[in-house]
Design an enzyme around this catalytic site. Structure first.
Site, PDB file in Angstrom:
ATOM      1  N   HIS A 102       0.837  -1.212   0.000  1.00  0.00           N
ATOM      2  CA  HIS A 102       0.000   0.000   0.000  1.00  0.00           C
ATOM      3  C   HIS A 102       0.862   1.247   0.000  1.00  0.00           C
ATOM      4  CE1 HIS A 102       1.161  -0.437   4.184  1.00  0.00           C
ATOM      5  NE2 HIS A 102       0.890   0.856   4.344  1.00  0.00           N
ATOM      6  N   ASP A 104       0.363   5.146   1.889  1.00  0.00           N
ATOM      7  CA  ASP A 104      -0.376   5.560   3.081  1.00  0.00           C
ATOM      8  C   ASP A 104      -1.458   6.586   2.766  1.00  0.00           C
ATOM      9  OD1 ASP A 104       1.109   3.957   4.863  1.00  0.00           O
ATOM     10  OD2 ASP A 104       2.705   5.455   4.957  1.00  0.00           O
ATOM     11  N   HIS A 254       4.690   0.127   0.160  1.00  0.00           N
ATOM     12  CA  HIS A 254       5.469  -0.628   1.140  1.00  0.00           C
ATOM     13  C   HIS A 254       4.585  -1.664   1.827  1.00  0.00           C
ATOM     14  CE1 HIS A 254       3.783   2.931   3.139  1.00  0.00           C
ATOM     15  NE2 HIS A 254       3.624   2.160   4.193  1.00  0.00           N
ATOM     16  N   ARG A 269       6.189   6.627  13.640  1.00  0.00           N
ATOM     17  CA  ARG A 269       6.129   7.254  12.312  1.00  0.00           C
ATOM     18  C   ARG A 269       5.635   8.692  12.383  1.00  0.00           C
ATOM     19  NH1 ARG A 269       1.770   4.867   8.239  1.00  0.00           N
ATOM     20  NH2 ARG A 269       0.598   6.797   8.513  1.00  0.00           N
TER      21      ARG A 269
END
Ligand SMILES: [Fe+2]
Length: 278
Positions: A102, A104, A254, A269
């Site tokens: 995917h 994000d 990723h 993150r």
């Protein structure tokens, strides 16, 4: 390819990904930052080892690339004064969250520019992350397929993730939501900085191709998803504590390699706001 005066840049794969050394992200001079910025656009995902930085330094580094995103569903460190952090915790009780390819937050009109992910706790082995270059995936298609895709628009939404009953993210600070967020994006997007074209559909958030019959859309997306998985377009990174990966969410996808499933793994993150794909 650029040459570097203030940093060292070593590619780790043919399609994308480079390890950057000779820098500390908590104390990065203007010249070195400028080169990191150039390397980021050139290599699509950058890796930094041994970066012992505070959460404030993590945010400050990301802020040099743009404004920071607050995730619409996940804000686990909000009460600690860091609503911008997404935490990916997996262990015996909690499965990996991102085991499908995917990019994000593509369910928003302006998906992220990219993210800076720091490893706080690494498994002894396994739990690597893979990235794939959507430039490489697009460029490997025939002219005819590229032309057919160039007019298409896809619908992205949260129907199978954050809005689905039973999609458990409470341990990640997630709040259950039935509201479905949705956005439309071109199937092939042009990178605003490099000018290169890349595929922009993903298994996690892309629901359908606008204007196609459901079976057509399913078949075409199915083909593209299989195509994207070709190992030639990818790189793979093994985590250690204080390793950092920074990816360009506009031209890469990723996923976690979901092996060693019960090991403790914690990633933090920070995400940078992007612009509307065209
Ligand atoms: Fe992700």
């Amino acid at each position: 390819m650029s040459s570097w005066k203030h940093i060292s840049v070593n590619p780790i794969a043919g399609a994308l990904g480079a390890e950057v050394s000779g820098v500390h992200l908590g104390d990065l001079g203007e010249n070195a930052f400028h080169e990191v910025r150039t390397a980021f656009v050139e290599h699509q995902v950058l890796f930094f080892r041994d970066q012992e930085i505070t959460r404030d330094q993590h945010k400050a580094f990301a802020r040099r690339f743009g404004t920071l995103q607050i995730h619409p569903f996940l804000q686990p460190l909000k009460d600690e004064g860091h609503p911008e952090f997404v935490v990916l915790q997996s262990d015996e009780q909690h499965p990996y969250l991102a085991e499908a390819w995917h990019s994000d937050v593509t369910f928003m009109d302006e998906p992220p520019l990219g993210s800076v992910l720091r490893c706080a706790v690494a498994p002894e082995f396994g739990g690597d992350t893979m990235w794939a270059s959507m430039y490489a995936a697009y460029e490997a298609l025939s002219d005819k397929m590229q032309r057919m895709l160039s007019d298409l628009v896809a619908i992205h939404n949260t129907a199978t993730t954050f809005s689905r009953t039973g999609y458990r993210t409470d341990h990640l600070g997630g709040t259950p939501s039935r509201e479905v967020l949705s956005a439309e994006h071109p199937v092939v997007r042009t990178h605003p900085e490099s000018g290169r074209k890349g595929l922009f559909v993903n298994t996690t958030f892309t629901a359908s191709i606008k204007g196609m019959k459901p079976r057509e859309s399913l078949a075409l997306l199915g083909f593209l998803y299989r195509h994207i998985e070709t190992p030639d377009f990818s790189c793979r990174f093994r985590w250690r504590p204080n390793s950092i990966a920074m990816w360009d969410n506009r031209c890469t996808q990723h996923r976690v390699v979901a092996d060693n499933r019960f090991a403790n793994r914690r990633m933090e993150r920070i995400t940078i706001n992007g612009d509307k794909p065209f």
